[in-house]
Design an enzyme around this catalytic site. Structure first.
Site, PDB file in Angstrom:
ATOM      1  N   CYS A   1       3.127  -3.291 -26.156  1.00 19.44           N
ATOM      2  CA  CYS A   1       3.220  -4.606 -26.841  1.00 19.44           C
ATOM      3  C   CYS A   1       1.903  -5.359 -26.848  1.00 19.44           C
ATOM      4  O   CYS A   1       1.800  -6.461 -27.394  1.00 19.44           O
ATOM      5  CB  CYS A   1       4.286  -5.473 -26.148  1.00 19.44           C
ATOM      6  SG  CYS A   1       3.738  -6.141 -24.553  1.00 19.44           S
TER       7      CYS A   1
ATOM      8  N   HIS B   1       6.833  -7.811  -1.336  1.00 15.08           N
ATOM      9  CA  HIS B   1       5.730  -8.335  -2.167  1.00 15.08           C
ATOM     10  C   HIS B   1       5.312  -7.314  -3.227  1.00 15.08           C
ATOM     11  O   HIS B   1       4.209  -7.381  -3.766  1.00 15.08           O
ATOM     12  CB  HIS B   1       4.530  -8.744  -1.300  1.00 15.08           C
ATOM     13  CG  HIS B   1       4.817  -9.959  -0.479  1.00 15.08           C
ATOM     14  ND1 HIS B   1       4.042 -10.336   0.592  1.00 15.08           N
ATOM     15  CD2 HIS B   1       5.820 -10.864  -0.546  1.00 15.08           C
ATOM     16  CE1 HIS B   1       4.564 -11.426   1.137  1.00 15.08           C
ATOM     17  NE2 HIS B   1       5.646 -11.768   0.469  1.00 15.08           N
TER      18      HIS B   1
ATOM     19  N   ASP C   1       0.796  -1.239   0.000  1.00 19.62           N
ATOM     20  CA  ASP C   1       0.000   0.000   0.000  1.00 19.62           C
ATOM     21  C   ASP C   1       0.824   1.282   0.000  1.00 19.62           C
ATOM     22  O   ASP C   1       0.287   2.368  -0.197  1.00 19.62           O
ATOM     23  CB  ASP C   1      -0.977  -0.008   1.205  1.00 19.62           C
ATOM     24  CG  ASP C   1      -0.270  -0.232   2.564  1.00 19.62           C
ATOM     25  OD1 ASP C   1      -0.869  -0.892   3.433  1.00 19.62           O
ATOM     26  OD2 ASP C   1       0.864   0.239   2.713  1.00 19.62           O
TER      27      ASP C   1
ATOM     28  N   CYS D   1       3.835  -4.631 -17.308  1.00 18.47           N
ATOM     29  CA  CYS D   1       3.364  -5.539 -18.363  1.00 18.47           C
ATOM     30  C   CYS D   1       4.022  -6.905 -18.171  1.00 18.47           C
ATOM     31  O   CYS D   1       5.254  -6.997 -18.056  1.00 18.47           O
ATOM     32  CB  CYS D   1       3.734  -4.977 -19.745  1.00 18.47           C
ATOM     33  SG  CYS D   1       3.357  -6.143 -21.077  1.00 18.47           S
TER      34      CYS D   1
ATOM     35  N   ASN E   1       1.375  -8.345  17.555  1.00 17.64           N
ATOM     36  CA  ASN E   1       0.302  -8.890  16.724  1.00 17.64           C
ATOM     37  C   ASN E   1      -0.908  -9.216  17.586  1.00 17.64           C
ATOM     38  O   ASN E   1      -0.754  -9.713  18.720  1.00 17.64           O
ATOM     39  CB  ASN E   1       0.772 -10.150  15.971  1.00 17.64           C
ATOM     40  CG  ASN E   1      -0.061 -10.394  14.725  1.00 17.64           C
ATOM     41  OD1 ASN E   1      -0.147  -9.528  13.858  1.00 17.64           O
ATOM     42  ND2 ASN E   1      -0.696 -11.549  14.667  1.00 17.64           N
TER      43      ASN E   1
HETATM   44  N1  APR Z   1      -3.331  -4.609  15.684  1.00 22.73           N
HETATM   45  C1  APR Z   1      -2.644  -5.766  15.909  1.00 22.73           C
HETATM   46  N2  APR Z   1      -2.699  -6.840  15.065  1.00 22.73           N
HETATM   47  C2  APR Z   1      -3.492  -6.718  13.977  1.00 22.73           C
HETATM   48  C3  APR Z   1      -4.242  -5.548  13.691  1.00 22.73           C
HETATM   49  C4  APR Z   1      -4.127  -4.466  14.600  1.00 22.73           C
HETATM   50  N3  APR Z   1      -4.778  -3.314  14.413  1.00 22.73           N
HETATM   51  N4  APR Z   1      -4.937  -5.760  12.524  1.00 22.73           N
HETATM   52  C5  APR Z   1      -4.640  -7.011  12.117  1.00 22.73           C
HETATM   53  N5  APR Z   1      -3.778  -7.589  12.981  1.00 22.73           N
HETATM   54  C6  APR Z   1      -3.144  -8.904  12.854  1.00 22.73           C
HETATM   55  C7  APR Z   1      -4.110 -10.025  12.523  1.00 22.73           C
HETATM   56  O1  APR Z   1      -4.596 -10.618  13.707  1.00 22.73           O
HETATM   57  C8  APR Z   1      -3.228 -10.996  11.735  1.00 22.73           C
HETATM   58  O2  APR Z   1      -2.661 -11.994  12.577  1.00 22.73           O
HETATM   59  O3  APR Z   1      -2.272  -8.829  11.746  1.00 22.73           O
HETATM   60  C9  APR Z   1      -2.113 -10.131  11.168  1.00 22.73           C
HETATM   61  C10 APR Z   1      -2.173  -9.997   9.664  1.00 22.73           C
HETATM   62  O4  APR Z   1      -1.918 -11.268   9.116  1.00 22.73           O
HETATM   63  P1  APR Z   1      -2.281 -11.543   7.584  1.00 22.73           P
HETATM   64  O5  APR Z   1      -3.641 -11.041   7.290  1.00 22.73           O
HETATM   65  O6  APR Z   1      -1.952 -12.965   7.302  1.00 22.73           O
HETATM   66  O7  APR Z   1      -1.294 -10.587   6.768  1.00 22.73           O
HETATM   67  P2  APR Z   1       0.225 -10.860   6.394  1.00 22.73           P
HETATM   68  O8  APR Z   1       0.917 -11.619   7.454  1.00 22.73           O
HETATM   69  O9  APR Z   1       0.788  -9.541   5.985  1.00 22.73           O
HETATM   70  O10 APR Z   1       0.099 -11.784   5.085  1.00 22.73           O
HETATM   71  C11 APR Z   1       1.298 -12.102   4.408  1.00 22.73           C
HETATM   72  O11 APR Z   1       0.040 -13.100   2.620  1.00 22.73           O
HETATM   73  O12 APR Z   1      -1.825 -13.057   1.291  1.00 22.73           O
HETATM   74  C12 APR Z   1      -0.481 -12.763   1.343  1.00 22.73           C
HETATM   75  O13 APR Z   1       0.577 -11.169  -0.011  1.00 22.73           O
HETATM   76  C13 APR Z   1      -0.219 -11.301   1.117  1.00 22.73           C
HETATM   77  O14 APR Z   1       1.606  -9.997   2.001  1.00 22.73           O
HETATM   78  C14 APR Z   1       0.531 -10.861   2.359  1.00 22.73           C
HETATM   79  C15 APR Z   1       1.038 -12.155   2.932  1.00 22.73           C
END
Ligand code: APR
Length: 275
Positions: A183, A147, A130, A155, A246
Site C-alpha cells: 500500500c 513489547h 530480540d 506496515c 537485577n
Molecule cells: N546482570 C544483572 N542485571 C543487569 C545486567 C546483568 N548482566 N545487565 C543489565 N542489568 C540491569 C541494569 O542494571 C538495569 O537495571 O538490567 C536493568 C535493565 O533495565 P532497563 O535498561 O531499563 O531495561 P528494561 O527494564 O527492560 O526497560 C523496559 O523500556 O525503553 C523501554 O521498550 C524498552 O522494553 C524496554 C522497557
C-alpha cells in the site's frame, strides 16, 4: 485501548527494608532457592538486562542506550518515527546493524529453559524484542513478547506483516526508508514504541499470569515501564512471592521476598539449579 506509557519511577536508594532483604548474597540466594523450590506456578518477567551478556545493550543500565544518549529515547516514540523520514532512515540503519542478529542466548536465557523443563514455568513475559528466549529453547507458546518483536516488520497503514529479513535486504540494497510494497505505507519493526498501543491479548495474558502465579521472578528490568512493571504489584497483591534479580536497585526491591544482585548469567543458573 492500551497505551504504552513510560512512567519513570524514582528508585529510593536508601531504605532499611532493602538492606535486610539484600543482607547477604548467599542468604538471599538460599531464601530465593527455597521460595522457588516450593513454587508450582512461576511467572517470569524479563527485561533488557538478561540480554546484555549476549552483547545487546540495555536502556537504563550504566552502559544503556538511553543512559548514553537520552535523545535516543525521545526518538523511540512513534510520532517522531511517522513524522520524520530522517528518523526512519536512522532507525533502518540501526536495525540493519543491531547486535541481536549475531547474538546468542546466554546462561541466563538457558536457566529459564531449565526452569520450564522442571515444569515450574507457567508464563515468560518479556519486555525484550530480540527473540533470544525462543532461540534459547523457551516454548514460544509460553513466551509473551509484551513489547513486540524486532524479527518481524509491519506496515503502519495496512497492517501487513512480514519477516524483518526481507526488508533489511532492501535496506542493504540501498532503500533508505522502504515503503510497504502493498500500500506504500510506512514500515516499522513489529516492536511497540512509546505512544503505540500494546497488543490487548498480550496484556490480558500477562495480567492474568501475574494474578494467578505463586511466584513472580523479575529478571534484568529496572521495573519502571508500565504496564509491564504493573505485573509486580499485581502478583504481590494476589499473594505471590517476589524474587528480583537485577544488578541495580528497582522501585519494587522493598516489597521483594528476595533481591539478588550480581550478573544474571551467573545468578540465574545458581537460583534455578534443581537441588
Ligand atoms: N546482570 C544483572 N542485571 C543487569 C545486567 C546483568 N548482566 N545487565 C543489565 N542489568 C540491569 C541494569 O542494571 C538495569 O537495571 O538490567 C536493568 C535493565 O533495565 P532497563 O535498561 O531499563 O531495561 P528494561 O527494564 O527492560 O526497560 C523496559 O523500556 O525503553 C523501554 O521498550 C524498552 O522494553 C524496554 C522497557
Amino acid at each position: 485501548m492500551f497505551i504504552y506509557v513510560y512512567i519513570s519511577v524514582p528508585v529510593r536508594k536508601s531504605q532499611g527494608i532493602l538492606s535486610s532483604v539484600v543482607a547477604s548474597e548467599s542468604e538471599s540466594l538460599e531464601r530465593a532457592r527455597g521460595l522457588l523450590a516450593r513454587a508450582q506456578r512461576v511467572v517470569v518477567l524479563t527485561g533488557a538486562g538478561i540480554s546484555t551478556d549476549s552483547g545487546i545493550p540495555d536502556f537504563r543500565g550504566p552502559n544503556g542506550v538511553w543512559t548514553k544518549n537520552p535523545e535516543a529515547e525521545k526518538m523511540a516514540t512513534l510520532q517522531y518515527y511517522v513524522a520524520d523520514p530522517d528518523v526512519r532512515k536512522k532507525a533502518w540503519r540501526n536495525r540493519a546493524e543491531h547486535a541481536a542478529w549475531t547474538a546468542s542466548p546466554n546462561p541466563g536465557h538457558a536457566a529459564l529453559v531449565d526452569l520450564e523443563r522442571q515444569g515450574k514455568l507457567h508464563t515468560l513475559v518479556t519486555q525484550n524484542v530480540d527473540g533470544l528466549h525462543q532461540l534459547a529453547g523457551s516454548d514460544p507458546a509460553k513466551v509473551v513478547e509484551i513489547h513486540g518483536t524486532m524479527r518481524d516488520v509491519e506496515c503502519l497503514a495496512c497492517g501487513e506483516r512480514a519477516p524483518m529479513e526481507r526488508v533489511l535486504a532492501r535496506v542493504k540494497d540501498g532503500e533508505e526508508d522502504p515503503p510497504c510494497r502493498t500500500c506504500g505505507g510506512i514500515l516499522k519493526s513489529a516492536t511497540i514504541s512509546f505512544g503505540q498501543n500494546l497488543v490487548a491479548e498480550d496484556l490480558v495474558r500477562a495480567q492474568l499470569a501475574a494474578e494467578t502465579c505463586d511466584l513472580l521472578l523479575a529478571v534484568g528490568s529496572s521495573l519502571g515501564v508500565y504496564p509491564a512493571a504493573g505485573m509486580v504489584p499485581i502478583a504481590k497483591e494476589s499473594g505471590a512471592a517476589l524474587i528480583i534479580v537485577n544488578a541495580e536497585p528497582t522501585p519494587f526491591d522493598p516489597i521483594a521476598d528476595a533481591v539478588l544482585r550480581g550478573s544474571i548469567s551467573e545468578v540465574l543458573p545458581a537460583l534455578v539449579r534443581a537441588s
